[in-house]
Design a protein around this motif. Structure first.
Motif, PDB file in Angstrom:
ATOM      1  N   ASN A 180       0.819  -1.213   0.000  1.00  0.00           N
ATOM      2  CA  ASN A 180       0.000   0.000   0.000  1.00  0.00           C
ATOM      3  C   ASN A 180       0.852   1.261   0.000  1.00  0.00           C
ATOM      4  O   ASN A 180       2.026   1.244   0.359  1.00  0.00           O
ATOM      5  CB  ASN A 180      -1.004  -0.051   1.151  1.00  0.00           C
ATOM      6  N   VAL A 215      -4.728  -6.423   4.683  1.00  0.00           N
ATOM      7  CA  VAL A 215      -5.053  -5.233   5.486  1.00  0.00           C
ATOM      8  C   VAL A 215      -6.541  -4.892   5.384  1.00  0.00           C
ATOM      9  O   VAL A 215      -7.102  -4.799   4.290  1.00  0.00           O
ATOM     10  CB  VAL A 215      -4.225  -4.022   5.002  1.00  0.00           C
ATOM     11  N   VAL A 248      -7.946  -0.418   9.656  1.00  0.00           N
ATOM     12  CA  VAL A 248      -6.696  -1.172   9.526  1.00  0.00           C
ATOM     13  C   VAL A 248      -6.163  -1.639  10.879  1.00  0.00           C
ATOM     14  O   VAL A 248      -5.303  -2.512  10.931  1.00  0.00           O
ATOM     15  CB  VAL A 248      -5.610  -0.347   8.796  1.00  0.00           C
ATOM     16  N   GLY A 265      -3.580  -2.908   1.407  1.00  0.00           N
ATOM     17  CA  GLY A 265      -3.940  -1.741   2.238  1.00  0.00           C
ATOM     18  C   GLY A 265      -4.624  -0.621   1.495  1.00  0.00           C
ATOM     19  O   GLY A 265      -5.634  -0.088   1.950  1.00  0.00           O
ATOM     20  N   THR A 266      -4.071  -0.209   0.357  1.00  0.00           N
ATOM     21  CA  THR A 266      -4.734   0.844  -0.432  1.00  0.00           C
ATOM     22  C   THR A 266      -5.184   0.243  -1.768  1.00  0.00           C
ATOM     23  O   THR A 266      -4.818   0.719  -2.845  1.00  0.00           O
ATOM     24  CB  THR A 266      -3.818   2.076  -0.637  1.00  0.00           C
ATOM     25  N   THR A 320       2.566   3.775  11.837  1.00  0.00           N
ATOM     26  CA  THR A 320       1.767   3.148  10.780  1.00  0.00           C
ATOM     27  C   THR A 320       2.621   2.167   9.978  1.00  0.00           C
ATOM     28  O   THR A 320       3.812   2.387   9.748  1.00  0.00           O
ATOM     29  CB  THR A 320       1.121   4.200   9.841  1.00  0.00           C
ATOM     30  N   ALA A 321       1.993   1.069   9.630  1.00  0.00           N
ATOM     31  CA  ALA A 321       2.581   0.086   8.711  1.00  0.00           C
ATOM     32  C   ALA A 321       3.731  -0.740   9.291  1.00  0.00           C
ATOM     33  O   ALA A 321       4.495  -1.332   8.541  1.00  0.00           O
ATOM     34  CB  ALA A 321       3.020   0.753   7.404  1.00  0.00           C
ATOM     35  N   CYS A 370       2.734  -4.055   8.084  1.00  0.00           N
ATOM     36  CA  CYS A 370       3.098  -4.227   6.668  1.00  0.00           C
ATOM     37  C   CYS A 370       4.592  -4.556   6.552  1.00  0.00           C
ATOM     38  O   CYS A 370       4.999  -5.415   5.757  1.00  0.00           O
ATOM     39  CB  CYS A 370       2.812  -2.957   5.876  1.00  0.00           C
ATOM     40  N   VAL A 378       0.800   3.855   1.855  1.00  0.00           N
ATOM     41  CA  VAL A 378       1.256   4.329   3.164  1.00  0.00           C
ATOM     42  C   VAL A 378       2.555   3.635   3.552  1.00  0.00           C
ATOM     43  O   VAL A 378       3.454   4.223   4.146  1.00  0.00           O
ATOM     44  CB  VAL A 378       0.185   4.017   4.241  1.00  0.00           C
TER      45      VAL A 378
END
Ligand SMILES: Nc1ncnc2c1ncn2[C@@H]1O[C@H](COP(=O)(O)OP(=O)(O)OP(=O)(O)O)[C@@H](O)[C@H]1O
Ligand SMILES: Cc1ncsc1CCO
Ligand SMILES: [Mg+2]
Length: 339
Positions: free
Chosen positions: A99, A166, A211, A141-142, A264-265, A268, A101
């Motif tokens: 994603n 995600v 998320v 994610g995105t 964040t992430a 991921c 992010v």
């Protein structure tokens, strides 16, 4: 649908039927090579308490660990070090369709660990590039309709791949997309507890948040086992304690600090690290996932010693991942096989 690996040989290469049509006929009937295991005898195998490879007459795995050893915490510590060393020595090329992010932290975490990230997501590049990769990492994610064909093609290209679903319950479209990717046999699925619960129940019910997880990892343990059994993938649930299962065995990894959730992430990034570990040594996806999660958590613990908040933790975590040494890894990795 039940994936044949990690029980058996990695699937042969195939692409969705509409793949070549969908890219303007720029790839006239070009077929990408079949997956070739990096070393003779290597294949993704499910680990069991009694070593399967020796019984099956297969050669010892490349990293030279004795599979008959009892899997004590010390065994896991050595194993984590051996796998991190394999990543550093082999610099596995990890194709990441992740994603927007997470792209930066994913690429930097992979580089700090010694792997080689490539953040390509164009469908037209998949046939040329994926066969050169040691592993593929896919993260929704995105998610957009535009990227889904690339994800499906990359996941179908015969390389070991790792999946981060995600916010799988965010919409019906996302759930459908994740289920279609799941059918393409990821070696490992890693999500937070809410994501694994939703994926296992195939439910996009609105009680699931976005998320971030609204459950503890232990809440999703049974769902993870069921998902692993039904899909044939290793399933990892992250949280205060990470659980990793192939549907029979369950391993816990207890490194990490709560502030990792405030960057964040990080999830991921750790899923990408799992892909790097699988790429460096695809012989045992459960062991690779457990060791990658513990190593990433350990880097968080070390980073926290110098951090003043999430932003500096992010920096120090990446520095710690880069600097990990044998003594620290073997003495501080906390992994155990649950009874
Ligand atoms: N309470 C906690 N204590 C220690 N470590 C934690 C805790 N919660 C999460 N972690 C660690 O943080 C990392 C990210 O896990 P998390 O479950 O937050 O992923 P995620 O929700 O998918 O994150 P994101 O979607 O932001 O990438 C993992 O390495 C996990 O072990
Ligand atoms: C915040 C966020 N939104 C979509 S993906 C992502 C990164 C954490 O998964
Ligand atoms: Mg996540």
């Amino acid at each position: 649908m039940h994936c044949t690996y990690p029980n058996g040989p990695i699937r042969s290469t195939f692409f969705p039927r509409d793949f070549y049509n969908s890219v303007d006929n720029q790839f006239p009937q070009r077929k990408i090579p079949q997956f070739v295991a990096p070393l003779p005898g290597r294949r993704i195998t499910k680990s069991t308490p009694t070593p399967p490879r020796r019984r099956a007459g297969l050669p010892a795995i490349a990293v030279g660990m004795d599979e008959d050893e009892v899997r004590t915490e010390a065994w896991w510590g050595r194993r984590a070090w051996v796998l991190l060393s394999a990543v550093r020595a082999r610099a596995p090329l990890v194709q990441c369709i992740t994603n927007l992010v997470s792209m930066d932290i994913v690429a930097n975490a992979l580089l700090a660990a010694g792997a080689s990230p490539a953040m390509l997501h164009c469908l037209r590049e998949v046939p040329d590039f994926i066969p050169r990769c040691d592993a593929v990492y896919i993260n929704v994610g995105t998610l957009s309709e535009d990227w889904l064909p690339s994800m499906r093609a990359a996941a179908s290209a015969g390389r070991p791949w790792v999946f981060d679903p995600v916010a799988v319950a965010a919409s019906g479209f996302r759930m459908e997309a994740c289920l279609s990717l799941l059918a393409l046999c990821p070696a490992v699925v890693r999500g937070n507890a809410s994501e694994i619960l939703a994926l296992a129940s195939r439910s996009d019910n609105s009680s699931f948040k976005g998320v971030d997880s609204s459950h503890d990892s232990s809440d999703a343990l049974q769902a993870a086992k069921a998902l692993a059994r039904s899909n044939g993938s290793v399933v990892a649930v992250s949280g205060a304690v990470d659980f990793i299962t192939d549907g029979v065995q369950v391993v816990s990894a207890s490194n990490g600090v709560p502030m990792m959730q405030k960057i964040t992430a990080t999830g991921c990034a750790v899923t990408a690290l799992i892909a790097a570990f699988v790429g460096a040594d695809p012989s045992d996806a459960l062991v690779a996932a457990a060791c990658a999660l513990a190593i990433f958590g350990l880097a968080g613990e070390l980073g926290m010693e110098s951090a003043r908040g999430p932003a500096s933790l992010r920096m120090h975590l990446i520095d710690a991942l880069y600097s990990l040494d044998e003594q620290t890894v073997t003495s501080r990795v906390k992994i155990s096989l649950l009874p």
